[in-house]
Design a protein around this motif. Structure first.
Motif: not given
Length: 203
Positions: A123-126, A136-137, A143-144, A197-203
């Protein structure tokens, strides 16, 4: 009388040149694409001469303005977005014969749609932009988060050093697809997964 006329003519030249450049670029892209679906030309293979700057500005809110006038035709914006080029921190419209500098307040592309797609069992983010780019992420298109003014904004890398701002509604959709947690500093972290891909975004 003649001097006044000459002066008046010289002040109009930049505007006339801008209109001509904009028309030429639009016509070139249309001719190159023909009846095919929207595509990105091989800009990295072109090495045109720099032809100065044009009074074209992309604002941080997604609006494109030319000579003080809002460009309302989305089809025109879609065309110009295919020849966007970034070099040494500056943005250009690039064709095989000319490279014209434009002004971009933040980033020139804007994501307004988020989906999940299955590719080879993963499963991908589009992400889809307002100008019909489909991203495609993955490792090359992550994403950043980045500051703009006093605001932290989410982006995704698209091409040629150019990023797309993920607009608020689309980002909220991303939040629904991920998991929110707090780190040791008490900041909110959004965890997202796209393929491997694992993303950790500080919001």
């Amino acid at each position: 009388m003649n001097n006044a006329a000459e002066n008046n003519h010289s002040t109009k030249n930049p505007a006339m040149s801008d209109d001509k450049n904009l028309t030429n670029i639009a016509q070139y892209i249309k001719n190159a694409q023909g009846s095919h679906k929207r595509s990105i030309p091989p800009l990295e293979q072109w090495h045109p001469k720099h032809c100065g700057a044009m009074d074209l500005k992309v604002f941080a809110n997604g609006e494109w303005w030319h000579e003080g006038q809002l460009i309302k035709r989305q089809a025109m914006i879609d065309l110009f977005s295919t020849v966007l080029w970034k070099e040494d921190g500056k943005f250009y419209l690039k064709t095989p014969v000319e490279q014209i500098e434009i002004e971009v307040e933040d980033e020139p592309l804007f994501v307004n749609q988020v989906d999940q797609v299955e590719i080879e069992g993963k499963t991908y983010l589009q992400l889809t932009t307002t100008t019909q780019d489909v991203i495609i992420v993955d490792q090359e298109h992550p994403i950043f988060m980045r500051a703009f003014g006093d605001e932290l904004r989410p982006y995704v890398h698209v091409r040629f050093g150019i990023n797309a701002l993920i607009q608020r509604a689309a980002f909220l959709h991303l939040v629904e697809m991920g998991e929110l947690s707090e780190n040791s500093d008490g900041a909110t972290v959004l965890s997202l997964k796209s393929g491997d891909l694992d993303l950790q975004l500080s919001t």
